[in-house]
Design a protein around this motif. Sequence first.
Motif, mmCIF file in Angstrom:
data_model
loop_
_atom_site.group_PDB
_atom_site.id
_atom_site.type_symbol
_atom_site.label_atom_id
_atom_site.label_comp_id
_atom_site.label_asym_id
_atom_site.label_seq_id
_atom_site.Cartn_x
_atom_site.Cartn_y
_atom_site.Cartn_z
ATOM 1 N N UNK A 107 -9.408 14.747 0.849
ATOM 2 C CA UNK A 107 -10.616 13.424 0.801
ATOM 3 C C UNK A 107 -10.011 12.184 0.232
ATOM 4 N N UNK A 108 -9.304 12.478 -0.844
ATOM 5 C CA UNK A 108 -8.727 11.205 -1.729
ATOM 6 C C UNK A 108 -7.847 10.618 -0.877
ATOM 7 N N UNK A 109 -6.907 11.305 -0.377
ATOM 8 C CA UNK A 109 -5.756 10.726 0.605
ATOM 9 C C UNK A 109 -6.425 10.007 1.713
ATOM 10 N N UNK A 110 -7.537 10.416 2.175
ATOM 11 C CA UNK A 110 -8.045 9.873 3.604
ATOM 12 C C UNK A 110 -8.959 8.534 3.018
ATOM 13 N N UNK A 111 -9.164 8.586 1.895
ATOM 14 C CA UNK A 111 -10.102 7.276 1.346
ATOM 15 C C UNK A 111 -9.135 6.305 1.261
ATOM 16 N N UNK A 130 -4.597 -2.066 8.901
ATOM 17 C CA UNK A 130 -4.001 -3.263 8.390
ATOM 18 C C UNK A 130 -2.783 -2.976 7.720
ATOM 19 N N UNK A 131 -2.629 -1.897 6.785
ATOM 20 C CA UNK A 131 -1.403 -1.696 5.899
ATOM 21 C C UNK A 131 -0.406 -0.820 6.491
ATOM 22 N N UNK A 132 0.774 -1.228 6.078
ATOM 23 C CA UNK A 132 1.889 -0.275 6.701
ATOM 24 C C UNK A 132 1.676 1.153 6.095
ATOM 25 N N UNK A 133 2.032 2.111 6.949
ATOM 26 C CA UNK A 133 1.886 3.541 6.241
ATOM 27 C C UNK A 133 2.785 3.769 5.218
ATOM 28 N N UNK A 134 3.897 3.207 4.963
ATOM 29 C CA UNK A 134 4.805 3.280 3.723
ATOM 30 C C UNK A 134 3.804 2.874 2.530
ATOM 31 N N UNK A 135 3.143 1.707 2.777
ATOM 32 C CA UNK A 135 2.228 1.460 1.511
ATOM 33 C C UNK A 135 1.128 2.427 1.194
ATOM 34 N N UNK A 136 0.604 2.777 2.190
ATOM 35 C CA UNK A 136 -0.595 3.919 2.003
ATOM 36 C C UNK A 136 -0.013 5.275 1.602
ATOM 37 N N UNK A 137 1.119 5.674 1.946
ATOM 38 C CA UNK A 137 1.820 6.721 1.386
ATOM 39 C C UNK A 137 2.239 6.525 0.004
ATOM 40 N N UNK A 175 -1.057 6.673 -2.226
ATOM 41 C CA UNK A 175 -1.424 7.884 -2.376
ATOM 42 C C UNK A 175 -0.520 9.122 -2.643
ATOM 43 N N UNK A 176 0.460 8.579 -3.086
ATOM 44 C CA UNK A 176 1.584 9.805 -3.698
ATOM 45 C C UNK A 176 2.112 10.741 -2.950
ATOM 46 N N UNK A 177 2.163 10.445 -1.533
ATOM 47 C CA UNK A 177 2.665 11.309 -0.459
ATOM 48 C C UNK A 177 3.788 10.969 0.286
ATOM 49 N N UNK A 178 4.455 12.019 0.738
ATOM 50 C CA UNK A 178 5.636 11.726 1.498
ATOM 51 C C UNK A 178 5.285 11.108 2.833
ATOM 52 N N UNK A 179 6.296 10.362 3.767
ATOM 53 C CA UNK A 179 5.941 10.008 4.935
ATOM 54 C C UNK A 179 5.642 10.744 6.001
ATOM 55 N N UNK A 180 6.092 11.987 5.797
ATOM 56 C CA UNK A 180 5.780 13.211 6.817
ATOM 57 C C UNK A 180 4.265 13.558 6.556
ATOM 58 N N UNK A 181 3.920 13.782 5.468
ATOM 59 C CA UNK A 181 2.515 14.178 5.071
ATOM 60 C C UNK A 181 1.502 12.878 5.590
ATOM 61 N N UNK A 191 -2.417 10.879 9.031
ATOM 62 C CA UNK A 191 -2.916 9.940 10.162
ATOM 63 C C UNK A 191 -3.343 10.346 11.546
ATOM 64 N N UNK A 192 -2.326 11.366 11.980
ATOM 65 C CA UNK A 192 -2.807 12.164 13.095
ATOM 66 C C UNK A 192 -4.295 12.582 12.955
ATOM 67 N N UNK A 193 -4.659 13.326 11.820
ATOM 68 C CA UNK A 193 -5.914 13.790 11.867
ATOM 69 C C UNK A 193 -6.913 12.781 11.645
ATOM 70 N N UNK A 194 -6.838 11.421 11.034
ATOM 71 C CA UNK A 194 -7.676 10.702 10.930
ATOM 72 C C UNK A 194 -8.107 9.940 12.153
ATOM 73 N N UNK A 195 -7.096 9.791 13.044
ATOM 74 C CA UNK A 195 -7.287 9.090 14.081
ATOM 75 C C UNK A 195 -8.030 10.010 15.316
ATOM 76 N N UNK A 196 -8.794 11.166 14.721
ATOM 77 C CA UNK A 196 -9.487 12.062 15.488
ATOM 78 C C UNK A 196 -11.048 11.465 15.341
ATOM 79 N N UNK A 197 -11.118 10.630 14.528
ATOM 80 C CA UNK A 197 -12.472 10.071 14.276
ATOM 81 C C UNK A 197 -13.100 9.495 15.344
#
Length: 438
Positions: free
Chosen positions: A104-108, A121-128, A131-137, A142-148
């Motif tokens: 939930x914190x990562x999704x935020x 608006x932000x590059x995925x690298x900046x969000x990763x 959020x202190x996660x890898x690009x694969x994570x 992102x795949x899960x969030x895009x199901x909203x």
Amino acid sequence: MQLSYTQQIGQRQSLVMTAQLQQAICLLQLSNTDLQSYIESEAEENPFVEVARPTNDRLREPLLKKHSASDYDDITARAADHAPSLYGHVAAQFDLMFGNARERVIAEQFLEGIEPSGWLSEPLEDIAFRAAITMEEAEDMLDRIQQVEPAGLFARTLAECLRLQAIDKGLMSPVMEGVLNNLPKLAAADLNGLSRACGCDMDTLRDTLKELRCLNPKPGADFEYGDVTQREPDLIVTKGEEGWVVDLNRSTLPSVVVDEAKAQSVTRDKTATEFVGERLNLARWLRRAVEHRNQTVMMVGAEIVRRQAKFLEHGPAHIVPMTLKDVAEKVGVHESTVSRVTTGMLIVTPQGTFGLKTFFSTALSTDGDEAASSAAIRHRIQQLVKDEDANRPLSDDALAKIITDEGTHLARRTVAKYREMLKIPSSFQRKRMAKLNA
């Protein structure tokens, strides 16, 4: 070299802008809603000022029945409560999707990067990184969030946004995939090249483009409820027995009440006499200033209505030329006063609700005795474009010739300027859009 000091006595006149004069000028350009907020703020500081709030009476039905959907004048039909914002809508879905606190914190972090359009608006690298996660994570999240819902949120490109919606609606096909992979060809209206790239015939391509037009490139825009909120008009125009009558909208107009009784009871305390006198004078001045503001608005509004009687009867095509100077000379005030009064003021008429500034336009020379207003000519251009053959749109030269033949002298560059003001595309762009919509 000898220096000396001398004193000279003289007289001179100058205009001093006092604090009260500045407030009086400020009141002239406030709408009824803003005026109520201003009086309420003054009442918080002055114990002798009270706000007489208006009653929420409905506007008269005859004024509203002729309004069209293109006007922002459906005053009484507005809902009391707004729908949730885009942020709140998505956050509510996240609460159901992510039971794990870490997820939930990562999704935020993704939610912080969403634009009003619904895109990320932000590059995925900046969000990763944040959020202190890898690009694969990050990709998996992102795949899960895009199901909203609605589909298309958190897309990074136009093609990705439309692809998410096409999948959600069951419209994804090899031809649709080819179109989404070649959007620059579609933007250039190169249908033959797009057909070759997709490996299909023209009929199949046109069917796919019709499905594509059902998709929303900005799925988050429907959740915006910011500065576009409609508000009540400040003036009301009605048809009376002797002509058009203008009146202040009493359902939104506040008034100032001075509590003289409270002031008399307090003045018994001699230590507070000076403070009470100062506050009481300010309260009385505010009441007079609001009354003067209302009187000035009424005079300016009445003069505008008198001059624009043809518009009230027949619509925007009959707006007559009118300048700030014309109204100011008739009312007996300075041009700057008329400018301030008409800034932000709304007036509801049988033709719709308009800003008072709408009625001011310059004069254009004609073959007849009466000059034509630029506002009426802009309306005429809008009508000509609306009625034109979509496959053979009128050029600026053609529009200028038609209007000139009708009696108003108009140059091509003036047509181009008015067309840009109306946000009408050029004839080439309109032809290309018609080709895509065929």
